[in-house]
Design a protein around this motif. Structure first.
Motif, PDB file in Angstrom:
ATOM      1  N   GLN A   1       0.829  -1.202   0.000  1.00 12.64           N
ATOM      2  CA  GLN A   1       0.000   0.000   0.000  1.00 12.64           C
ATOM      3  C   GLN A   1       0.863   1.251   0.000  1.00 12.64           C
ATOM      4  OE1 GLN A   1      -2.304  -0.785   3.511  1.00 12.64           O
ATOM      5  NE2 GLN A   1      -3.853  -1.995   2.435  1.00 12.64           N
ATOM      6  N   ALA A   2       1.992   1.208   0.710  1.00 13.23           N
ATOM      7  CA  ALA A   2       2.873   2.372   0.795  1.00 13.23           C
ATOM      8  C   ALA A   2       3.646   2.610  -0.494  1.00 13.23           C
ATOM      9  CB  ALA A   2       3.846   2.202   1.968  1.00 13.23           C
ATOM     10  N   THR A   3       4.030   1.524  -1.171  1.00 14.27           N
ATOM     11  CA  THR A   3       4.856   1.651  -2.380  1.00 14.27           C
ATOM     12  C   THR A   3       4.051   1.652  -3.665  1.00 14.27           C
ATOM     13  OG1 THR A   3       5.170  -0.756  -2.511  1.00 14.27           O
ATOM     14  CG2 THR A   3       6.791   0.502  -1.225  1.00 14.27           C
ATOM     15  N   GLY A   4       2.809   1.161  -3.587  1.00  6.65           N
ATOM     16  CA  GLY A   4       2.002   1.043  -4.801  1.00  6.65           C
ATOM     17  C   GLY A   4       2.331  -0.186  -5.617  1.00  6.65           C
ATOM     18  N   LYS A   5       3.224  -1.032  -5.093  1.00  9.19           N
ATOM     19  CA  LYS A   5       3.599  -2.249  -5.804  1.00  9.19           C
ATOM     20  C   LYS A   5       2.633  -3.382  -5.462  1.00  9.19           C
ATOM     21  CE  LYS A   5       8.593  -1.335  -5.872  1.00  9.19           C
ATOM     22  NZ  LYS A   5       9.925  -1.865  -5.472  1.00  9.19           N
ATOM     23  N   PRO A   6       2.407  -4.298  -6.409  1.00  7.69           N
ATOM     24  CA  PRO A   6       1.585  -5.468  -6.082  1.00  7.69           C
ATOM     25  C   PRO A   6       2.335  -6.434  -5.177  1.00  7.69           C
ATOM     26  CG  PRO A   6       2.335  -5.555  -8.366  1.00  7.69           C
ATOM     27  CD  PRO A   6       2.816  -4.266  -7.813  1.00  7.69           C
ATOM     28  N   LEU A   7       1.569  -7.257  -4.469  1.00 11.62           N
ATOM     29  CA  LEU A   7       2.135  -8.314  -3.633  1.00 11.62           C
ATOM     30  C   LEU A   7       2.376  -9.553  -4.474  1.00 11.62           C
ATOM     31  CD1 LEU A   7      -0.255  -8.078  -0.577  1.00 11.62           C
ATOM     32  CD2 LEU A   7       2.230  -8.082  -0.342  1.00 11.62           C
ATOM     33  N   LEU A   8       3.503 -10.201  -4.278  1.00 10.06           N
ATOM     34  CA  LEU A   8       3.732 -11.512  -4.867  1.00 10.06           C
ATOM     35  C   LEU A   8       3.883 -12.477  -3.703  1.00 10.06           C
ATOM     36  CD1 LEU A   8       5.668 -12.485  -7.998  1.00 10.06           C
ATOM     37  CD2 LEU A   8       5.967 -13.850  -5.927  1.00 10.06           C
ATOM     38  N   VAL A   9       2.882 -13.348  -3.533  1.00  7.71           N
ATOM     39  CA  VAL A   9       2.812 -14.223  -2.366  1.00  7.71           C
ATOM     40  C   VAL A   9       3.165 -15.658  -2.762  1.00  7.71           C
ATOM     41  CG1 VAL A   9       1.413 -14.966  -0.413  1.00  7.71           C
ATOM     42  CG2 VAL A   9       0.916 -12.774  -1.535  1.00  7.71           C
ATOM     43  N   LEU A  10       4.134 -16.211  -2.075  1.00  5.34           N
ATOM     44  CA  LEU A  10       4.498 -17.619  -2.258  1.00  5.34           C
ATOM     45  C   LEU A  10       3.924 -18.413  -1.103  1.00  5.34           C
ATOM     46  CD1 LEU A  10       6.186 -19.918  -3.629  1.00  5.34           C
ATOM     47  CD2 LEU A  10       8.045 -19.270  -2.066  1.00  5.34           C
ATOM     48  N   PHE A  11       2.972 -19.300  -1.392  1.00  2.00           N
ATOM     49  CA  PHE A  11       2.471 -20.251  -0.401  1.00  2.00           C
ATOM     50  C   PHE A  11       3.322 -21.507  -0.546  1.00  2.00           C
ATOM     51  CE2 PHE A  11      -1.125 -17.469  -1.230  1.00  2.00           C
ATOM     52  CZ  PHE A  11      -1.636 -17.226   0.039  1.00  2.00           C
TER      53      PHE A  11
END
Length: 344
Positions: A73-83
């Motif tokens: 939210q602070a950087t405007g970048k998307p999250l890339l989540v590794l499960f």
């Protein structure tokens, strides 16, 4: 062209893992002991690789989903989540040592996304995230790319462990989120995605150094090689026909006084990537497509940095300081091996 970390016999590994049960480690408490510490994400390129479980590859993953979401939210970048499971089965280890250790995949994740890992085999906060997204426990690796609100940007990625697939999914996510796609990432994604779908053309020119410089700048060209054919200096071109048709490439070649030729080709290794061969750019490990673009840019007197990832640019800065011009393979050597050799 270089093989993009394809995991040989991975289908067999998946089958074996499924049959035996990927949760070979049965004690979650013991699994927690091997969990990596919180790994802060940094925008500055670091030439070292993180000290963490091999299941996680070389990406500097954050630990703590809510913390990562706040950073997105602070950087405007998307999250890339590794499960992922740590410790993991052979499929998990293969993905960590393959795609998640591909230097350019690592740079793409760390530059354009906020990477966070959620363990699927421990209780506590990780399990809550797992349940919120309906992810199974003790499972093979799954990648989800989310916006800052936590919603999927692209479909969940599971069961396909190729670097090319993850690169393509990342580029699509950036497009859909109206985020800038670095030129180097767009190039290497196309190079990986089109492996095995390229075509080859041969062009005669008064000087193959100039020919390689001119042809290597074309958008659809993925590799150039100087050599001889029919007693002439020629350049062999590997290109993506979906980006540049043969007719378009021929017309482009003609503007550089190069003409199509149908003959037996013999490469000239000593003339390969001539414009960068004796420069500090030669010390940077690159893919064939990157090396062709950098060679063309240097020959034209342009800054080729846009074709290189953060760690590649950092390696070049180090080479400038030391004056190193020793070749890192000129785009012909396996990228991971060349990276490891250059970073040492």
């Amino acid at each position: 062209m270089r093989r993009w970390g394809r995991l040989s016999a991975l289908g067999t590994l998946v089958a074996v893992c499924t049959a035996m049960g990927c949760g070979a480690w049965s004690d979650p408490a013991e699994a927690g002991k091997r969990s990596s510490p919180t790994i802060p994400h940094s925008a500055s390129p670091d030439l070292s690789w993180p000290d963490q479980p091999e299941e996680l590859g070389r990406v500097r993953w954050m630990r703590g989903f809510e913390q990562a979401k706040a950073q997105a939210q602070a950087t405007g970048k998307p999250l890339l989540v590794l499960f992922d499971e740590v410790p993991g089965c052979s499929t998990v280890l293969a993905y960590g040592n393959g795609t998640l250790s591909d230097p350019l995949v690592v740079d793409a994740i760390e530059e354009s996304f906020v990477p966070v890992v959620v363990y699927n085999n421990v209780a506590g906060p990780d399990r809550k995230v797992l349940n919120a997204y309906g992810e199974p426990t003790w499972n093979n690796p799954v990648v989800r790319i989310l916006d800052a609100k936590g919603d999927d940007v692209v479909p969940r990625l599971a069961g396909d462990y190729r670097s090319s697939t993850l690169l393509s999914r990342m580029v699509t996510a950036l497009q859909r989120g109206n985020h800038a796609i670095p030129d180097w990432l767009a190039l290497v994604e196309r190079e990986a995605r089109t492996e095995g779908q390229t075509e080859t053309a041969l062009y005669s020119m008064y000087c193959f150094w100039s020919g390689e410089e001119h042809l290597g700048a074309n958008e659809g060209v993925l590799s150039t090689t100087p050599g001889f054919a029919g007693g002439r200096e020629v350049v062999e071109v590997v290109y993506d026909p979906k980006t540049t048709s043969r007719a378009t490439l021929d017309a482009y070649a003609a503007r550089g006084n190069a003409t199509p030729l149908d003959a037996s080709f013999r490469a000239s290794a000593k003339d390969d990537r001539y414009r960068i061969r004796r420069t500090t750019w030669a010390a940077v490990p690159m893919t064939p497509a990157q090396a062709s673009r950098v060679n063309a840019a240097v020959g034209a007197g342009e800054d080729p940095s846009r074709w290189l990832s953060p760690r590649q640019r950092a390696l070049h800065e180090r080479a400038k300081v030391s004056g190193q011009a020793t070749s890192a393979g000129l785009g012909r050597e396996d990228l991971r091996r060349a990276f490891d050799k250059a970073i040492r």
